[in-house]
Enzyme design. Structure first.
Site, PDB file in Angstrom:
ATOM      1  N   ASP A 297     -50.077 -33.370 -44.583  1.00 29.15           N
ATOM      2  CA  ASP A 297     -50.504 -33.936 -46.030  1.00 29.15           C
ATOM      3  C   ASP A 297     -52.145 -34.556 -45.625  1.00 29.15           C
ATOM      4  O   ASP A 297     -53.020 -34.359 -46.433  1.00 29.15           O
ATOM      5  CB  ASP A 297     -49.655 -35.009 -46.518  1.00 29.15           C
ATOM      6  CG  ASP A 297     -48.923 -35.610 -45.273  1.00 29.15           C
ATOM      7  OD1 ASP A 297     -49.029 -35.434 -44.201  1.00 29.15           O
ATOM      8  OD2 ASP A 297     -48.502 -36.906 -45.500  1.00 29.15           O
TER       9      ASP A 297
ATOM     10  N   ASP B 188     -49.740 -20.646 -45.019  1.00 29.38           N
ATOM     11  CA  ASP B 188     -49.961 -20.032 -46.521  1.00 29.38           C
ATOM     12  C   ASP B 188     -50.707 -21.047 -47.386  1.00 29.38           C
ATOM     13  O   ASP B 188     -51.435 -20.792 -48.102  1.00 29.38           O
ATOM     14  CB  ASP B 188     -48.423 -19.876 -46.952  1.00 29.38           C
ATOM     15  CG  ASP B 188     -48.625 -18.841 -47.882  1.00 29.38           C
ATOM     16  OD1 ASP B 188     -49.660 -18.237 -48.237  1.00 29.38           O
ATOM     17  OD2 ASP B 188     -47.424 -18.406 -48.291  1.00 29.38           O
TER      18      ASP B 188
ATOM     19  N   LYS C  54     -45.700 -31.615 -39.274  1.00 27.18           N
ATOM     20  CA  LYS C  54     -45.341 -32.655 -40.063  1.00 27.18           C
ATOM     21  C   LYS C  54     -44.161 -33.330 -39.057  1.00 27.18           C
ATOM     22  O   LYS C  54     -42.981 -33.431 -39.503  1.00 27.18           O
ATOM     23  CB  LYS C  54     -44.763 -32.314 -41.664  1.00 27.18           C
ATOM     24  CG  LYS C  54     -44.294 -33.272 -42.313  1.00 27.18           C
ATOM     25  CD  LYS C  54     -45.118 -34.116 -43.103  1.00 27.18           C
ATOM     26  CE  LYS C  54     -44.714 -35.342 -43.702  1.00 27.18           C
ATOM     27  NZ  LYS C  54     -45.796 -36.234 -44.466  1.00 27.18           N
TER      28      LYS C  54
ATOM     29  N   TYR D  88     -39.981 -19.365 -43.784  1.00 24.50           N
ATOM     30  CA  TYR D  88     -40.006 -17.984 -44.396  1.00 24.50           C
ATOM     31  C   TYR D  88     -39.074 -17.143 -43.610  1.00 24.50           C
ATOM     32  O   TYR D  88     -39.154 -15.752 -44.077  1.00 24.50           O
ATOM     33  CB  TYR D  88     -41.632 -17.453 -44.400  1.00 24.50           C
ATOM     34  CG  TYR D  88     -42.418 -17.982 -45.207  1.00 24.50           C
ATOM     35  CD1 TYR D  88     -42.264 -19.092 -45.656  1.00 24.50           C
ATOM     36  CD2 TYR D  88     -43.709 -17.514 -45.619  1.00 24.50           C
ATOM     37  CE1 TYR D  88     -43.065 -20.040 -46.775  1.00 24.50           C
ATOM     38  CE2 TYR D  88     -44.464 -17.889 -46.493  1.00 24.50           C
ATOM     39  CZ  TYR D  88     -44.325 -19.129 -47.136  1.00 24.50           C
ATOM     40  OH  TYR D  88     -45.222 -19.822 -47.900  1.00 24.50           O
TER      41      TYR D  88
END
Ligand code: NAI
Length: 335
Positions: free
Chosen positions: A203, A227, A170, A123
């Site tokens: 995930d 988010d 990740k 972001y």
């Protein structure tokens, strides 16, 4: 007397902010509300998204209760929310997700808090269009921002007697950026030997939360994952109308719901005011008004448990105004 900036925002914002203001005022707290507005509606009226008076008010009061602001998708102006979080270095986005009695959910024991890094990651707003067929976005992760959000999460866990902090990443694919974030969480965790660090790939975290959310106490993660996980977790406890939030910096704090401006129900007196009311309760807690904050939370929970005056999203048929009035009737202030 507290000076607080109140930003109604767009869509359902004015309805739910008005509800929260009424309930906070009903606790008897002495607040001088400085009502200023920003967002898409203001832009249409004045040709500016955030008028100067908004910045002045925020800088003077340093505490803000804010409604959601519409951000156009794909083109148009950048998110004002992201802008304010960056401008005032509101680095910790804190979102408590808790099962409320009276709402049917697939799980009974959900009580977790998401700490979302709020100033960088994907972001950062650094995007480039090369030609019609290629665009890129740059993800920024710094040691300083990662350390301080991890510290906030662990300090919170310690203060609130939570046993686990899950760092969500990740780093198997984004070895440098998410790798750095994970590394910082590991370093911070060394100072908190009584708290277990859970390392979970994002995930897998989505599946774990959908199947067994009670495994988690505190989640700390980067901006985008935070988010997404916030909305996922909101879905686990009954929807976006219920989950509050705070954007905290070293000197300033902006309190706002997780949900957006909900244009599909705006202006219809249908919005669930709970998330903004609970954001207001977080604000009172931040101000040290612990009893009044708790009184609001208890009144909201009682109203939902009674089930008579709840909005459509919770399975009821009451309006925003009816639910607000019921919560005020249920307020019990201990002196
Ligand atoms: P949204 O959160 O506004 O709405 C998603 C769904 O949840 C809609 O069906 C809506 O009716 C429902 N919903 C949300 N809040 C509710 C409430 N209090 N009571 C009952 N139902 C509720 O998300 P969406 O549609 O993706 O975004 C709409 C706009 O809001 C966009 O412009 C987006 O950028 C903006 N937004 C602003 C935020 C902020 O100012 N902090 C946060 C998230 C989105």
């Amino acid at each position: 007397m507290y000076g607080i900036t109140l930003i109604p925002g767009d869509g359902i914002g004015p309805e739910v902010i008005n509800s929260a203001k009424q309930i906070i005022d009903a606790t008897g707290i002495n607040i001088n509300w400085d009502i200023v507005n920003a967002g898409a509606d203001v832009y249409r009226e004045k040709g500016v998204l955030v008028p100067d008076e908004v910045y002045k008010s925020i800088e003077k009061n340093k505490i803000v209760l804010k409604g959601p602001i519409t951000t156009p998708i794909g083109c148009g102006f950048r998110s004002i929310n992201v802008l304010l979080r960056k401008k005032y270095d509101l680095f910790a986005n804190i979102r408590p997700v808790k099962k409320i009695s009276g709402i049917e959910t697939p799980f009974e024991n959900i009580d977790l808090v998401i700490f979302r890094e709020n100033t960088e990651g994907l972001y950062s707003g650094i995007e480039k269009q090369y030609d019609d067929d290629r665009a890129e976005a740059i993800k920024i992760i710094t040691r300083q921002a990662s350390m301080r959000i991890a510290e906030e999460a662990f300090i919170y866990a310690k203060k609130n007697n939570k046993k686990k902090v899950a760092v969500v990443h990740k780093a198997n694919i984004m070895k440098l950026t998410d790798g750095l974030f994970l590394d910082c969480a590991r370093i911070v965790s060394e100072s908190f030997p009584d708290i277990e660090l859970q390392e979970v790939i994002v995930d897998n975290m989505c599946m774990q939360l959908a199947m067994n959310p009670s495994k988690y106490d505190v989640i700390v993660t980067t901006n985008l994952y935070g988010d997404i996980l916030s909305d996922l977790c909101a879905g686990l406890v009954g929807g976006l109308g219920l989950v509050p939030g705070a954007n905290i910096g070293k000197e300033m704090a902006v309190f706002e719901a997780v949900h957006g401006s909900a244009p599909d129900i705006a202006g219809e007196n249908l919005a669930n005011p709970t998330a903004v009311i609970l954001s207001g309760a977080m604000m009172l807690n931040y101000l040290g008004e612990i009893k009044k904050s708790k009184a609001i939370v208890d009144a909201v929970h009682k109203t939902i448990k009674d089930g008579k005056y709840i909005t459509r999203d919770l399975g009821g048929s009451s309006s925003t105004i009816d639910m607000t009035e019921a919560i005020i009737r249920n307020l019990k202030i201990e002196e």
